[in-house]
Scaffold this motif. Structure first.
Motif, short mmCIF file in Angstrom:
data_model
loop_
_atom_site.label_atom_id
_atom_site.label_comp_id
_atom_site.label_asym_id
_atom_site.label_seq_id
_atom_site.Cartn_x
_atom_site.Cartn_y
_atom_site.Cartn_z
N ALA A 97 0.85 -1.18 0.00
CA ALA A 97 0.00 0.00 0.00
C ALA A 97 0.89 1.23 0.00
CB ALA A 97 -0.91 0.00 1.23
N ALA A 98 0.30 2.35 -0.38
CA ALA A 98 1.09 3.58 -0.42
C ALA A 98 0.25 4.76 0.06
CB ALA A 98 1.61 3.85 -1.83
N LYS A 99 0.92 5.72 0.63
CA LYS A 99 0.31 6.95 1.09
C LYS A 99 1.38 8.02 1.04
CE LYS A 99 -0.36 7.70 5.47
NZ LYS A 99 0.61 8.80 5.67
N THR A 100 1.00 9.23 1.25
CA THR A 100 1.98 10.31 1.25
C THR A 100 2.47 10.60 2.68
OG1 THR A 100 0.20 11.93 1.36
CG2 THR A 100 1.06 11.39 -0.82
N LEU A 101 3.61 11.25 2.74
CA LEU A 101 4.17 11.85 3.95
C LEU A 101 4.63 10.84 5.00
CD1 LEU A 101 1.78 14.94 4.27
CD2 LEU A 101 4.02 14.80 3.20
N THR A 102 3.86 10.58 6.03
CA THR A 102 4.37 9.91 7.22
C THR A 102 3.96 8.44 7.29
OG1 THR A 102 2.45 10.61 8.49
CG2 THR A 102 4.38 12.02 8.57
N ILE A 103 4.77 7.67 7.98
CA ILE A 103 4.47 6.27 8.22
C ILE A 103 3.28 6.14 9.17
CG2 ILE A 103 5.32 4.15 9.30
CD1 ILE A 103 8.08 4.79 8.23
N GLU A 104 2.33 5.30 8.78
CA GLU A 104 1.17 4.99 9.61
C GLU A 104 1.00 3.48 9.68
OE1 GLU A 104 -0.87 7.17 11.08
OE2 GLU A 104 -0.46 9.09 10.09
N MET A 106 -2.13 2.24 10.54
CA MET A 106 -3.55 2.01 10.30
C MET A 106 -3.81 1.89 8.80
SD MET A 106 -5.22 4.68 12.99
CE MET A 106 -6.89 4.25 12.46
N LYS A 107 -4.45 0.82 8.40
CA LYS A 107 -4.70 0.58 6.99
C LYS A 107 -5.59 1.66 6.37
CE LYS A 107 -8.50 -2.71 7.90
NZ LYS A 107 -8.47 -2.54 9.36
N GLU A 108 -6.43 2.27 7.19
CA GLU A 108 -7.34 3.29 6.67
C GLU A 108 -6.59 4.54 6.18
OE1 GLU A 108 -9.44 0.60 9.39
OE2 GLU A 108 -7.63 1.82 9.60
N LYS A 109 -5.36 4.70 6.61
CA LYS A 109 -4.57 5.87 6.23
C LYS A 109 -3.94 5.74 4.84
CE LYS A 109 -5.01 8.00 10.23
NZ LYS A 109 -5.69 9.31 10.36
N TYR A 110 -3.98 4.54 4.28
CA TYR A 110 -3.31 4.31 3.00
C TYR A 110 -4.29 4.50 1.84
CZ TYR A 110 0.82 2.81 5.45
OH TYR A 110 1.95 2.79 6.24
N ASP A 111 -3.80 5.15 0.79
CA ASP A 111 -4.67 5.54 -0.32
C ASP A 111 -4.66 4.55 -1.47
OD1 ASP A 111 -3.26 8.65 0.45
OD2 ASP A 111 -5.36 8.11 0.84
N TYR A 112 -3.54 3.87 -1.66
CA TYR A 112 -3.38 3.00 -2.82
C TYR A 112 -3.04 1.60 -2.35
CZ TYR A 112 -2.76 7.66 -4.73
OH TYR A 112 -2.94 8.97 -5.05
N TRP A 113 -3.60 0.60 -3.02
CA TRP A 113 -3.42 -0.79 -2.63
C TRP A 113 -3.15 -1.67 -3.85
CZ3 TRP A 113 -3.40 -2.62 2.35
CH2 TRP A 113 -3.79 -1.71 3.34
N GLY A 114 -2.34 -2.66 -3.64
CA GLY A 114 -2.15 -3.69 -4.64
C GLY A 114 -3.21 -4.76 -4.49
N GLN A 115 -3.13 -5.77 -5.35
CA GLN A 115 -4.15 -6.80 -5.38
C GLN A 115 -3.91 -7.91 -4.37
OE1 GLN A 115 -1.59 -6.69 -7.37
NE2 GLN A 115 -0.85 -8.79 -7.63
N GLY A 116 -2.71 -7.96 -3.83
CA GLY A 116 -2.38 -8.97 -2.83
C GLY A 116 -1.71 -10.19 -3.43
N THR A 117 -0.88 -10.83 -2.64
CA THR A 117 -0.22 -12.07 -3.05
C THR A 117 -0.21 -13.04 -1.88
OG1 THR A 117 1.78 -12.99 -4.09
CG2 THR A 117 2.11 -11.23 -2.49
N GLN A 118 -0.51 -14.29 -2.15
CA GLN A 118 -0.64 -15.29 -1.09
C GLN A 118 0.72 -15.80 -0.65
OE1 GLN A 118 -3.59 -16.66 0.42
NE2 GLN A 118 -2.06 -17.59 1.80
#
Length: 123
Positions: A97-104, A106-118
């Motif tokens: 996942a990616a977001k701007t500025l600071t490390i968080e 909480m998943k709710e703080k992230y704006d962009y997500w990949g599809q996931g890998t098992q």
């Protein structure tokens, strides 16, 4: 807009190692935080680790500290999660996942997500 694509999941025995990659397209990771989360069946998605792409700084969940490492391939605009000493409890779908500025954490703080890998770790 940042598009994220994870790769590298698979099946590994306990004690083994696996490397996951998160490639960004659309724009650079510059000025972003790249995070890794995981979600096991029936459980909430949880924070694993995150790093600031520009300027450094990395934070790990206690459950993976000392076993997982984030690195950056700047030429490929790819974040890598190197996992070692894997345990069956590490089995989950891993998301970057990616977001701007600071490390968080909480998943709710992230704006962009990949599809996931098992990732599956056998005992």
């Amino acid at each position: 807009q940042v598009q994220l694509v994870e790769s590298g999941g698979g099946l590994v025995q306990a004690g083994g190692s696996l490397s996951l990659s998160c490639a960004a397209s659309g724009r650079s990771f510059a000025n972003h935080v790249v995070g890794w989360f995981r979600q096991a069946p029936g459980k909430e998605r949880e924070f694993v680790a995150a790093t600031r792409w520009s300027g450094g700084g990395t934070f790990y969940a206690d459950s993976v500290k000392g076993r997982f490492t984030i690195s950056k391939d700047r030429a490929k605009n790819t974040a890598i999660l190197q996992m070692s000493s894997l345990k069956p409890e590490d089995t989950a779908v891993y998301y970057c996942a990616a977001k701007t500025l600071t490390i968080e954490t909480m998943k709710e703080k992230y704006d962009y997500w990949g599809q996931g890998t098992q990732v599956t770790v056998s005992a």
